[in-house]
Enzyme design. Structure first.
Site, PDB file in Angstrom:
ATOM      1  N   ASP A  42       0.658  23.066  -9.625  1.00 44.35           N
ATOM      2  CA  ASP A  42       1.915  22.306  -9.517  1.00 44.35           C
ATOM      3  C   ASP A  42       2.747  22.225 -10.799  1.00 44.35           C
ATOM      4  O   ASP A  42       3.264  21.149 -11.131  1.00 44.35           O
ATOM      5  CB  ASP A  42       1.630  20.878  -9.021  1.00 44.35           C
ATOM      6  CG  ASP A  42       1.059  20.823  -7.606  1.00 44.35           C
ATOM      7  OD1 ASP A  42       0.765  21.893  -7.036  1.00 44.35           O
ATOM      8  OD2 ASP A  42       0.896  19.707  -7.085  1.00 44.35           O
ATOM      9  N   ASP A  80       3.479  22.261  -4.715  1.00 43.59           N
ATOM     10  CA  ASP A  80       3.655  21.132  -3.814  1.00 43.59           C
ATOM     11  C   ASP A  80       4.928  21.430  -3.018  1.00 43.59           C
ATOM     12  O   ASP A  80       5.952  21.808  -3.611  1.00 43.59           O
ATOM     13  CB  ASP A  80       3.815  19.862  -4.682  1.00 43.59           C
ATOM     14  CG  ASP A  80       3.243  18.616  -4.047  1.00 43.59           C
ATOM     15  OD1 ASP A  80       2.300  18.719  -3.228  1.00 43.59           O
ATOM     16  OD2 ASP A  80       3.736  17.512  -4.386  1.00 43.59           O
ATOM     17  N   HIS A  82       6.906  19.906   0.119  1.00 42.81           N
ATOM     18  CA  HIS A  82       7.042  18.883   1.164  1.00 42.81           C
ATOM     19  C   HIS A  82       8.273  19.064   2.038  1.00 42.81           C
ATOM     20  O   HIS A  82       9.314  19.535   1.577  1.00 42.81           O
ATOM     21  CB  HIS A  82       7.134  17.492   0.522  1.00 42.81           C
ATOM     22  CG  HIS A  82       5.901  17.099  -0.229  1.00 42.81           C
ATOM     23  ND1 HIS A  82       4.641  17.187   0.293  1.00 42.81           N
ATOM     24  CD2 HIS A  82       5.750  16.578  -1.487  1.00 42.81           C
ATOM     25  CE1 HIS A  82       3.764  16.753  -0.611  1.00 42.81           C
ATOM     26  NE2 HIS A  82       4.406  16.389  -1.699  1.00 42.81           N
ATOM     27  N   HIS A  86       9.018  13.375   3.861  1.00 47.22           N
ATOM     28  CA  HIS A  86       7.557  13.487   3.914  1.00 47.22           C
ATOM     29  C   HIS A  86       6.891  12.113   3.843  1.00 47.22           C
ATOM     30  O   HIS A  86       7.405  11.200   3.188  1.00 47.22           O
ATOM     31  CB  HIS A  86       7.076  14.363   2.738  1.00 47.22           C
ATOM     32  CG  HIS A  86       5.639  14.752   2.821  1.00 47.22           C
ATOM     33  ND1 HIS A  86       4.654  14.110   2.112  1.00 47.22           N
ATOM     34  CD2 HIS A  86       5.017  15.694   3.573  1.00 47.22           C
ATOM     35  CE1 HIS A  86       3.483  14.667   2.403  1.00 47.22           C
ATOM     36  NE2 HIS A  86       3.681  15.629   3.284  1.00 47.22           N
ATOM     37  N   HIS A 115       9.966  14.190  -3.938  1.00 42.37           N
ATOM     38  CA  HIS A 115       9.718  15.274  -4.898  1.00 42.37           C
ATOM     39  C   HIS A 115       9.345  16.551  -4.159  1.00 42.37           C
ATOM     40  O   HIS A 115       8.856  16.507  -3.028  1.00 42.37           O
ATOM     41  CB  HIS A 115       8.588  14.888  -5.867  1.00 42.37           C
ATOM     42  CG  HIS A 115       7.256  14.709  -5.180  1.00 42.37           C
ATOM     43  ND1 HIS A 115       6.921  13.568  -4.500  1.00 42.37           N
ATOM     44  CD2 HIS A 115       6.200  15.543  -5.045  1.00 42.37           C
ATOM     45  CE1 HIS A 115       5.697  13.706  -3.981  1.00 42.37           C
ATOM     46  NE2 HIS A 115       5.244  14.901  -4.290  1.00 42.37           N
ATOM     47  N   LYS A 140       1.319  23.654  -0.499  1.00 46.60           N
ATOM     48  CA  LYS A 140       0.523  22.578   0.100  1.00 46.60           C
ATOM     49  C   LYS A 140       1.395  21.356   0.315  1.00 46.60           C
ATOM     50  O   LYS A 140       2.427  21.196  -0.343  1.00 46.60           O
ATOM     51  CB  LYS A 140      -0.665  22.241  -0.806  1.00 46.60           C
ATOM     52  CG  LYS A 140      -0.258  21.801  -2.202  1.00 46.60           C
ATOM     53  CD  LYS A 140      -1.464  21.619  -3.098  1.00 46.60           C
ATOM     54  CE  LYS A 140      -1.064  21.141  -4.477  1.00 46.60           C
ATOM     55  NZ  LYS A 140      -0.452  19.822  -4.527  1.00 46.60           N
ATOM     56  N   CYS A 185      -3.471  15.957  -8.404  1.00 42.86           N
ATOM     57  CA  CYS A 185      -3.672  17.291  -7.820  1.00 42.86           C
ATOM     58  C   CYS A 185      -4.723  18.117  -8.554  1.00 42.86           C
ATOM     59  O   CYS A 185      -5.470  18.874  -7.926  1.00 42.86           O
ATOM     60  CB  CYS A 185      -2.333  18.008  -7.721  1.00 42.86           C
ATOM     61  SG  CYS A 185      -1.235  17.154  -6.546  1.00 42.86           S
TER      62      CYS A 185
END
Ligand code: ZN
Length: 239
Positions: A42, A80, A82, A86, A115, A140, A185
């Site tokens: 990330d 990351d 989303h 989310h 984010h 993810k 993470c």
């Protein structure tokens, strides 16, 4: 544990003369081989200065990661990723603020500022990363109702990202984890990597944490208990 004087006494001067001091008192540098992979977690604009969920000193991991990555023939990066609205965003839960928690069907969830929304500049990997040989980017957190700190398993604890199967099919045995953020993470990835049977190293100075209510110390304690090895970038032999 023997101290330095006791070790010297036990070895005797004859044996000692044939050994370099570095062989006695410092661990040999770790040399990543073909069964090793660096997981870069990330390193995205939202988590860097100016981002909506900036990790303090997050930008400092970039040159360290670029440097150690040269020693790896296998590098996987995560992103990351989303949906808008989310479930991990505080903005979708009325009356809730970022860094508060809520109970979701799969457990406790920390709420974050919006984010890493799919396709936005904030979700892009840092342009300062220089790892052209990276072979896979795992996205993810793309299921709207489930978060995924871990690069291996979503936060429901059962939906896989496919990463373990990928690494196994590539015959990877050891993973080195770096990136953002140490206590979320990175730690969840390291813990799930252990559960999936990998030997796991977290490169501390190639990570930075968020440290929300003691989360950083807890993450290191959980990782130590799970057999995750805590190392520094200097412990890795340069390419
Ligand atoms: Zn996220």
């Amino acid at each position: 544990m023997l101290n330095r004087r006791q070790i010297l006494a036990a070895l005797g001067t004859t044996a000692l003369a044939s050994l370099a001091p570095s062989m006695l008192f410092a661990a040999a540098p770790i040399k990543p081989d073909d069964s090793s992979a660096l997981l870069v977690i990330d390193v995205q604009n939202c988590f860097l200065p100016g981002g909506s969920l900036a990790v303090k000193e997050g930008e400092q991991v970039v040159p360290v990661i670029n440097r150690i990555a040269k020693a790896f023939s296998n590098v996987v990066m995560t992103q990351d990723w989303h949906t808008p609205g989310h479930v991990s965003f505080a903005s979708v839960h009325s009356g809730k603020k970022p860094f508060e928690t809520i109970d979701l069907p799969y457990g406790k969830q920390v709420l974050w500022p919006d984010h890493c929304v799919q396709g936005t500049d904030g979700a892009s990997l840092s342009k300062d990363l220089s790892i052209p040989q990276a072979e896979l980017i795992i996205r993810k957190g793309f299921h709207k109702d489930v978060d995924s700190y871990s690069a291996f398993l979503e936060a429901d604890g059962k939906t896989t990202t496919g990463l373990a199967a990928y690494l196994n099919s590539r015959k990877i045995k050891r993973v080195f984890v770096a990136g953002l953020a140490t206590d979320f993470c990175v730690a969840w990835t390291a813990l799930d990597a252990r559960k999936a049977g990998f030997e796991v190293y977290v490169v501390e100075d190639a990570c930075r944490g968020i440290d929300n209510q003691g989360s950083l110390a807890k993450a290191w304690a959980d990782m130590a208990k799970a057999g995750v090895k805590r190392i520094q970038s200097a412990d890795i032999a340069s390419a």
